[in-house]
Design an enzyme around this catalytic site. Structure first.
Site, PDB file in Angstrom:
ATOM      1  CB  THR A 178     -12.138  -4.416   8.060  1.00  0.00           C
ATOM      2  OG1 THR A 178     -11.894  -5.563   9.139  1.00  0.00           O
ATOM      3  CG2 THR A 178     -12.963  -5.363   7.036  1.00  0.00           C
ATOM      4  CG  HIS A 179     -11.108  -2.308  11.995  1.00  0.00           C
ATOM      5  ND1 HIS A 179     -11.621  -1.084  12.397  1.00  0.00           N
ATOM      6  CD2 HIS A 179     -12.266  -3.219  11.696  1.00  0.00           C
ATOM      7  CE1 HIS A 179     -12.808  -1.484  12.649  1.00  0.00           C
ATOM      8  NE2 HIS A 179     -13.270  -2.503  11.926  1.00  0.00           N
ATOM      9  CB  SER A 300      18.400   6.330   0.821  1.00  0.00           C
ATOM     10  OG  SER A 300      19.375   6.767   1.762  1.00  0.00           O
ATOM     11  CE  LYS A 306      14.526   3.252   3.093  1.00  0.00           C
ATOM     12  NZ  LYS A 306      14.366   4.448   3.799  1.00  0.00           N
ATOM     13  CG  ASN A 308      13.239   5.375  -0.306  1.00  0.00           C
ATOM     14  OD1 ASN A 308      13.027   4.443   0.590  1.00  0.00           O
ATOM     15  ND2 ASN A 308      14.009   6.254   0.165  1.00  0.00           N
ATOM     16  CD  GLU A 313       7.453   8.059   0.289  1.00  0.00           C
ATOM     17  OE1 GLU A 313       7.937   8.751   1.100  1.00  0.00           O
ATOM     18  OE2 GLU A 313       7.927   7.000  -0.353  1.00  0.00           O
ATOM     19  CD  GLN A 345      -5.874  39.075 -12.701  1.00  0.00           C
ATOM     20  OE1 GLN A 345      -5.981  39.544 -13.796  1.00  0.00           O
ATOM     21  NE2 GLN A 345      -4.739  39.308 -12.120  1.00  0.00           N
ATOM     22  CE  LYS A 348      -7.633  34.177 -15.578  1.00  0.00           C
ATOM     23  NZ  LYS A 348      -8.847  34.480 -14.806  1.00  0.00           N
TER      24      LYS A 348
END
Ligand code: ARG
Length: 481
Positions: A178-179, A300, A306, A308, A313, A345, A348
């Site tokens: 929590t938090h 990356s 990296k 990712n 995301e 219109q 859509k």
């Protein structure tokens, strides 16, 4: 498959904005002395995006023609020609033999013009007792009905992926938060299943919107119905609607069903986004609770180390787009007088964008979840820190007769002492415990072990492995419905 290809074709043509030198003659040209300005024509035209409703437009026209014939408004011979013509157009669009004419005003005009080109005068009779206003309203309902079904099955696939991970991780101990502070130990499967529950409700919301949407506006005509003896119940039934809409003005001028679906999609995206955010966090070095499969991560251009979580995301990022679509449509509708206005219109592009986005997100999310590895040793290690068994220690005293508030206070003091001495509750000596209360005995260590803390949380819907298995059974039953 073929449908997808055609769709891509029509969209790319639209983007290229290829235009002929001589503008196609408008069906409504009779009243005008001058032709429409080319830029105004491009501005007005919707074929670049409404072409994706070609199959629904044809289906609606076929039902309309059959009704006109049944009611004696069209002859059987003309109707046969119309139906054959529409079938051949459908076939040719799907095979790629017929390309959308980007000079056409919209998909309705395009198909009608093509029909007349193919079958002559009978084609010009199709639009009897109909307007583009009820035509577009029926097309979009038919289109959304199919797309909503597809989205529901994609959500189900995501739920199945979650359930699979939950099954494999029913016994995986992890910190619950929590938090974003470690709070209480839980089964990692329990955490995942919370998302399955949210997604099940999302399915419910889409189904609910579909139920209200599934009434036919066809036969509302421009706004006021018609003087012809039409049979709206017949076309409604032929098109699989639950009935005909009661009020012709309502039939052509509300788009509440689009808003309802967009709301359901927005909430669905909220859930996908929260899960994505956790996936991003969990795959960081700071957490390292999961490892995403290589096929759902990227590298990356500069940092060789990296890996990712771009997909997660992007799902999080695209959520904003879908909210935008919802707000765009609400804003479009809010000041419109009845009945049809060209502003409509704009419905859509908003709803199509949301549908495409939601589908893409779900298609990447499900396999990403399915293939991710949960790093059980790491979730366990994280659960060992942060005093997440402190509630259980307070409960230990409470079960021995101490009021919960008093127990809570004592445990708080013990935690403070542990922090000072760089200890945890599990290795704080018994003699020290006993300075705080003589209710503490050697059995406390068993009572606050992570395994006990998790597996004793057997309250209905609780965080234990047993509860997780029960939840999985329930979710599986719901998925069958
Ligand atoms: N392309 C139009 C739309 O999407 C079709 C309806 C046009 N009706 C009209 N009265 N101009 O809304």
């Amino acid at each position: 498959m073929v449908k997808e290809k055609t769709r891509r074709f029509c969209l790319s043509r639209g983007a290229a904005g290829k235009r002929c030198l001589k503008s196609m003659e408008k069906m409504w040209a009779g009243r005008f002395q001058k032709t429409l300005d080319q830029t105004a024509d491009d501005f007005n035209s919707s074929i670049r995006f409404d072409c994706r409703m070609y199959a629904q437009d044809i289906k609606g026209s076929m039902a309309h023609a059959a009704m006109l014939s049944k009611q004696g408004i069209l002859s059987q011979a003309e109707t046969d020609k119309i139906i054959d013509g529409l079938e051949s157009i459908l076939k040719d669009i799907e095979s790629g033999a017929l390309a959308f004419d980007m000079q056409a005003e919209d998909i309705h005009m395009f198909i009608e013009a093509e029909l007349t080109k193919r079958i002559g005068d009978a084609g010009k009779r199709l639009h009897t007792a109909r307007s583009r206003n009820d035509q577009v309203a029926v097309d979009i309902r038919l289109y959304l009905r199919d797309e909503a079904e597809e989205i529901i099955s994609l959500v189900k696939e995501a739920i199945e992926a979650i359930v699979g991970q939950a099954e494999r991780n029913a016994e995986t101990i992890a910190p619950g938060y929590t938090h974003l502070q470690r709070a209480q130990p839980i089964s990692f499967g329990h955490h995942l299943l919370a998302y399955a529950m949210m997604l099940l409700r999302d399915i419910g919301r889409i189904q609910d919107a579909k139920k209200r949407m599934n009434f036919s506006p066809l036969g509302s005509c421009a706004l006021a119905g018609t003087t012809y003896p039409t049979d709206r119940a017949f076309t409604a039934q032929k098109l699989g609607f639950n009935g005909a809409m009661q009020n012709s003005i309502d039939g052509v001028s509300d788009r509440d069903f689009c808003v309802e679906l967009l709301s359901a999609f927005s909430l669905l995206m909220t859930h996908l986004s929260r899960l994505s955010e956790e996936i991003v966090l969990w795959s960081s070095w700071e957490f390292k609770f999961i490892e995403l499969d290589d096929s759902y991560t990227t590298g990356s251009s500069i940092m060789p180390q990296k890996k990712n979580p771009d997909m997660a995301e992007l799902i999080r990022g695209k959520t904003g787009r879908v909210y935008g679509d919802l707000i765009a449509l609400l804003t479009t509708l809010k000041g419109l007088p009845l009945a049809y206005n060209k502003d409509m219109q704009e419905d859509k592009e908003a709803i199509f964008d949301a549908i495409d986005t939601v589908k893409m997100c779900l298609k990447v999310l499900a396999p990403m979840l399915e293939t991710m590895t949960v790093l059980k040793a790491n979730t366990y290690r994280a659960a060992q820190k942060g005093f997440i068994n402190a509630t259980d220690l307070a409960d230990y005293l409470t079960k021995k007769g101490m009021p919960f508030r008093s127990a809570y206070k004592i445990v708080g003091q013990i935690v403070a002492e542990c922090i000072e001495k760089d200890l945890v509750l599990d290795n704080f000596p018994l003699a020290e415990y006993q300075k705080h209360s003589d209710l503490f005995e050697n059995d406390l260590y068993g009572e606050i072990s992570l395994e006990t803390c998790v597996n004793k949380r057997n309250s209905f819907g609780g965080a234990s492995a047993k509860s997780v298995l029960a939840q999985i059974e329930w979710v599986k039953e719901e998925l069958k419905k």
